[in-house]
Design a protein around this motif. Structure first.
Motif, mmCIF file in Angstrom:
data_model
loop_
_atom_site.group_PDB
_atom_site.id
_atom_site.type_symbol
_atom_site.label_atom_id
_atom_site.label_comp_id
_atom_site.label_asym_id
_atom_site.label_seq_id
_atom_site.Cartn_x
_atom_site.Cartn_y
_atom_site.Cartn_z
ATOM 1 N N SER A 252 0.796 -1.224 0.000
ATOM 2 C CA SER A 252 0.000 0.000 0.000
ATOM 3 C C SER A 252 0.831 1.278 0.000
ATOM 4 C CB SER A 252 -0.939 0.005 1.216
ATOM 5 O OG SER A 252 -0.191 -0.019 2.419
ATOM 6 N N LYS A 253 2.034 1.264 0.542
ATOM 7 C CA LYS A 253 2.803 2.509 0.721
ATOM 8 C C LYS A 253 3.104 3.194 -0.604
ATOM 9 C CE LYS A 253 7.051 4.388 2.720
ATOM 10 N NZ LYS A 253 6.371 5.480 3.430
ATOM 11 N N SER A 254 3.700 2.479 -1.546
ATOM 12 C CA SER A 254 4.063 3.094 -2.825
ATOM 13 C C SER A 254 2.822 3.542 -3.584
ATOM 14 C CB SER A 254 4.876 2.104 -3.671
ATOM 15 O OG SER A 254 4.134 0.914 -3.905
ATOM 16 N N CYS A 255 1.757 2.764 -3.503
ATOM 17 C CA CYS A 255 0.516 3.113 -4.197
ATOM 18 C C CYS A 255 -0.090 4.389 -3.610
ATOM 19 C CB CYS A 255 -0.471 1.954 -4.099
ATOM 20 S SG CYS A 255 -1.993 2.208 -5.035
ATOM 21 N N GLU A 256 -0.118 4.504 -2.295
ATOM 22 C CA GLU A 256 -0.675 5.690 -1.648
ATOM 23 C C GLU A 256 0.135 6.933 -1.995
ATOM 24 O OE1 GLU A 256 -0.837 4.863 2.474
ATOM 25 O OE2 GLU A 256 -2.514 3.457 2.330
ATOM 26 N N GLU A 257 1.457 6.821 -1.984
ATOM 27 C CA GLU A 257 2.302 7.978 -2.294
ATOM 28 C C GLU A 257 2.109 8.435 -3.733
ATOM 29 O OE1 GLU A 257 6.222 6.720 -1.317
ATOM 30 O OE2 GLU A 257 6.014 7.152 0.837
ATOM 31 N N ALA A 258 1.988 7.468 -4.654
ATOM 32 C CA ALA A 258 1.771 7.832 -6.057
ATOM 33 C C ALA A 258 0.413 8.510 -6.241
ATOM 34 C CB ALA A 258 1.861 6.585 -6.936
ATOM 35 N N LEU A 259 -0.623 7.964 -5.616
ATOM 36 C CA LEU A 259 -1.959 8.546 -5.742
ATOM 37 C C LEU A 259 -2.015 9.945 -5.123
ATOM 38 C CD1 LEU A 259 -4.230 5.448 -4.962
ATOM 39 C CD2 LEU A 259 -3.900 6.568 -7.175
ATOM 40 N N ALA A 260 -1.350 10.126 -3.973
ATOM 41 C CA ALA A 260 -1.326 11.448 -3.337
ATOM 42 C C ALA A 260 -0.606 12.466 -4.219
ATOM 43 C CB ALA A 260 -0.648 11.359 -1.969
ATOM 44 N N ASN A 261 0.466 12.048 -4.881
ATOM 45 C CA ASN A 261 1.187 12.939 -5.785
ATOM 46 C C ASN A 261 0.304 13.364 -6.955
ATOM 47 O OD1 ASN A 261 3.337 14.313 -7.059
ATOM 48 N ND2 ASN A 261 3.872 12.482 -8.218
ATOM 49 N N PHE A 262 -0.438 12.397 -7.527
ATOM 50 C CA PHE A 262 -1.331 12.719 -8.643
ATOM 51 C C PHE A 262 -2.512 13.574 -8.175
ATOM 52 C CE2 PHE A 262 0.073 8.398 -10.501
ATOM 53 C CZ PHE A 262 1.215 8.982 -11.023
ATOM 54 N N ALA A 263 -3.019 13.289 -6.968
ATOM 55 C CA ALA A 263 -4.201 14.009 -6.469
ATOM 56 C C ALA A 263 -3.912 15.492 -6.287
ATOM 57 C CB ALA A 263 -4.668 13.388 -5.153
ATOM 58 N N ARG A 264 -2.675 15.863 -5.991
ATOM 59 C CA ARG A 264 -2.335 17.279 -5.790
ATOM 60 C C ARG A 264 -2.500 18.104 -7.062
ATOM 61 N NH1 ARG A 264 2.350 14.975 -3.018
ATOM 62 N NH2 ARG A 264 1.963 14.912 -0.773
ATOM 63 N N TRP A 265 -2.437 17.429 -8.225
ATOM 64 C CA TRP A 265 -2.596 18.147 -9.493
ATOM 65 C C TRP A 265 -4.066 18.360 -9.851
ATOM 66 C CZ3 TRP A 265 1.531 20.355 -11.552
ATOM 67 C CH2 TRP A 265 2.801 19.817 -11.341
ATOM 68 N N GLU A 266 -4.954 17.650 -9.230
ATOM 69 C CA GLU A 266 -6.353 17.641 -9.660
ATOM 70 C C GLU A 266 -7.115 18.865 -9.154
ATOM 71 O OE1 GLU A 266 -6.932 12.773 -9.893
ATOM 72 O OE2 GLU A 266 -7.814 13.916 -8.243
ATOM 73 N N PRO A 267 -8.048 19.371 -9.963
ATOM 74 C CA PRO A 267 -8.915 20.462 -9.482
ATOM 75 C C PRO A 267 -9.944 19.917 -8.492
ATOM 76 C CG PRO A 267 -9.602 19.745 -11.661
ATOM 77 C CD PRO A 267 -8.347 18.976 -11.348
ATOM 78 N N GLY A 268 -10.660 20.812 -7.823
ATOM 79 C CA GLY A 268 -11.693 20.368 -6.905
ATOM 80 C C GLY A 268 -12.781 19.602 -7.636
ATOM 81 N N HIS A 269 -13.239 18.516 -7.055
ATOM 82 C CA HIS A 269 -14.259 17.689 -7.697
ATOM 83 C C HIS A 269 -15.037 16.940 -6.627
ATOM 84 C CE1 HIS A 269 -10.645 15.208 -7.193
ATOM 85 N NE2 HIS A 269 -11.467 14.184 -7.020
ATOM 86 N N GLY A 270 -16.355 16.875 -6.818
ATOM 87 C CA GLY A 270 -17.187 16.116 -5.897
ATOM 88 C C GLY A 270 -17.049 16.597 -4.464
ATOM 89 N N ARG A 271 -16.738 15.654 -3.581
ATOM 90 C CA ARG A 271 -16.584 15.972 -2.162
ATOM 91 C C ARG A 271 -15.194 16.495 -1.818
ATOM 92 N NH1 ARG A 271 -18.134 10.328 0.428
ATOM 93 N NH2 ARG A 271 -16.662 9.706 -1.198
ATOM 94 N N PHE A 272 -14.309 16.537 -2.792
ATOM 95 C CA PHE A 272 -12.922 16.909 -2.539
ATOM 96 C C PHE A 272 -12.664 18.319 -3.064
ATOM 97 C CE2 PHE A 272 -13.201 12.343 -3.328
ATOM 98 C CZ PHE A 272 -12.783 11.860 -2.099
ATOM 99 N N MET A 273 -12.434 19.212 -2.128
ATOM 100 C CA MET A 273 -12.211 20.604 -2.484
ATOM 101 C C MET A 273 -10.788 20.784 -3.004
ATOM 102 S SD MET A 273 -11.927 22.040 1.402
ATOM 103 C CE MET A 273 -10.781 21.265 2.565
ATOM 104 N N TYR A 274 -10.557 21.980 -3.579
ATOM 105 C CA TYR A 274 -9.200 22.306 -4.020
ATOM 106 C C TYR A 274 -8.271 22.413 -2.816
ATOM 107 C CZ TYR A 274 -5.374 24.814 -6.252
ATOM 108 O OH TYR A 274 -4.135 25.196 -6.718
ATOM 109 N N ARG A 275 -7.064 21.900 -2.955
ATOM 110 C CA ARG A 275 -6.079 21.838 -1.870
ATOM 111 C C ARG A 275 -6.615 20.980 -0.716
ATOM 112 N NH1 ARG A 275 -1.871 25.151 -2.597
ATOM 113 N NH2 ARG A 275 -1.259 24.943 -0.419
#
Length: 455
Positions: A252-275
């Protein structure tokens, strides 16, 4: 001899088709499995085909081809290297490639112009010097952890663009037009990737990270609930739970770090606000893995049947405590998954778990009397690991509460009270029930004989 040849030919005729059919069957089975494991993979393949087909029109249509000429192929190459599975990964690569091309091209033009000031004889020398210096500096900067995590691809594109523009200037006089065409086509390819990725069945890395963290906590809770039950450990469900626990610890560690890195680039969507506080998810993931490592060690002790030597009272207390820890983790997983929390950030399961831990410590102290001294020694490692596990569960609870505050989770009431506030009377009932359910021990110290007596 002829009989042998006929036998060999008949064997080949029967074997080759069977092997071919077996290979085709295996490919079909694997294709079906990949699609069933995650149907989004098939959709991603269709999206990639759509994107590269759209960009190809710049090469097919004469008005567009006349404008960009052979540089049109850079748009196609950009789609091939930029288009990724998630929106965040695609935006990250697109921005990296676009900015790196812009900066690299600008500096390449500047280097080429500066070298031309020294005449044709010395121009190659200075171009070579500039290429060497930027390659050394850029490659060294790539080792910075922050740059490696988010801008490594951009640094590679910067090195490539700088070299192409600066070196090409030695053989062509249209270096500015060449740089403009390549920048334009790369921006067209990258923007097409981003638009298709966002508006056609988007895959959000932040959503995947959110679900992964909640699922890992849920897996850990399910395993803890039945870890003290020998029949559960030997059952098929127990084996599956242990396999899930290993995935939490190892994968899980490498997968979580990769997803968190990609998530920082994403605009706000759904329940997840910007930043959105994605770093807090990594904190929860680290605490979950720490707890899982302790549970894995605890499971090793239980497999050796040490727990069977414990007094009945201690065994029941350990079982209740592990079950309570599992329920608390499941409650936390539900909090993360649904993005809801109580108005007071209270978790009744955590309160009951603390009471269970206190009672277990009391039982262990009371067992130091001569009657249980030999048996209790075998249980102390298990109890110590379980108490450490409880401490880890409490740390996970604190991290989840912090996440709920940072991400503005929807406030709901676990216990119905007046005006949305938890009822104090109901809270007291929970604590009383928790104390009754877990065996309590009274410890009396005889000062004259200096012995510990339990009742």
């Amino acid at each position: 001899m002829e009989a042998r040849n006929l036998e060999k030919r008949s064997w080949l005729k029967g074997t080759i088709p069977s092997r071919l059919l077996s290979t085709i069957h295996e490919i079909a089975r694997l294709t079906t499995k990949v699609a069933k494991d995650d149907p989004r993979r098939l959709i991603h393949s269709l999206k990639f085909g759509l994107t590269i087909s759209l960009v190809s029109f710049f090469y097919y249509l004469n008005p567009l081809y006349v404008t960009f000429r052979t540089s049109t192929m850079w748009a196609v190459l950009t789609v091939v290297v930029v288009f990724e599975f998630s929106v965040g990964a695609t935006i990250g690569k697109g921005l990296n490639r676009g900015l790196a091309t812009l900066v690299g091209g600008a500096l390449g033009l500047g280097a080429n112009h500066f070298a031309s000031l020294f005449g044709k004889n010395y121009e190659p020398v200075f171009i070579t010097l500039f290429v060497f210096l930027q390659a050394v500096v850029s490659t060294y900067i790539r080792f910075y952890p922050q740059v490696k995590a988010r801008y490594d691809y951009g640094m590679l594109m910067f090195i490539l663009t700088f070299c192409l523009i600066s070196i090409s200037g030695l053989r062509t006089d249209e270096i500015f037009d060449l740089a403009k065409e390549r920048l334009s086509t790369i921006l067209i390819g990258a923007s097409t990737c981003v638009i298709v990725s966002i508006f056609v069945s988007p895959v959000w890395a932040g959503q995947d990270l959110h679900n992964l963290v909640a699922q890992n906590i849920e897996k850990l809770g399910s395993f803890l609930e039945g870890i003290m039950d020998e029949s559960f450990r030997k059952s098929e469900n127990g084996k599956l739970a242990r396999a899930s626990l290993n995935s939490v610890v190892v994968d899980s560690k490498s997968c979580e770090e990769a997803l968190a890195n990609f998530a920082r680039w994403e605009p706000g969507h759904g329940r997840f606000m910007y930043r959105h506080p994605w770093k807090q998810y990594l904190q929860i993931g680290n605490l979950t893995r720490l707890c899982a490592c302790r549970v894995e060690t605890l499971n090793g002790y239980l497999i050796s049947s040490i727990i069977n030597q414990a007094p009945q009272e201690v065994h029941e207390a350990l079982s209740r405590m592990s079950a309570q820890a599992g329920k608390a983790l499941k409650e936390l997983a539900s909090t993360v998954e649904t993005m809801t929390s109580s108005s007071a950030n209270t978790n009744p399961q955590i309160a009951s778990l603390k009471i269970a831990s206190s009672n277990l410590k009391s039982i262990l102290k009371s067992g130091l009397c001569e009657e249980y001294y030999k048996n209790i020694l075998h249980v102390i490692p298990v109890a110590a690991l379980l108490i450490d596990t409880v401490a880890s569960v409490e740390q996970i609870a604190d991290a989840v509460n912090e996440l709920s505050s940072m991400a503005n989770f929807k406030r709901t009431d676990i216990i119905n009270g007046i005006d949305g506030e938890p009822s104090n009377e109901n809270n007291k009932n929970i604590e009383q029930n928790a104390i009754v359910d877990i065996p309590s021990v009274i410890i009396i110290i005889d000062e004259e004989s200096d012995k510990v007596v339990s009742r």
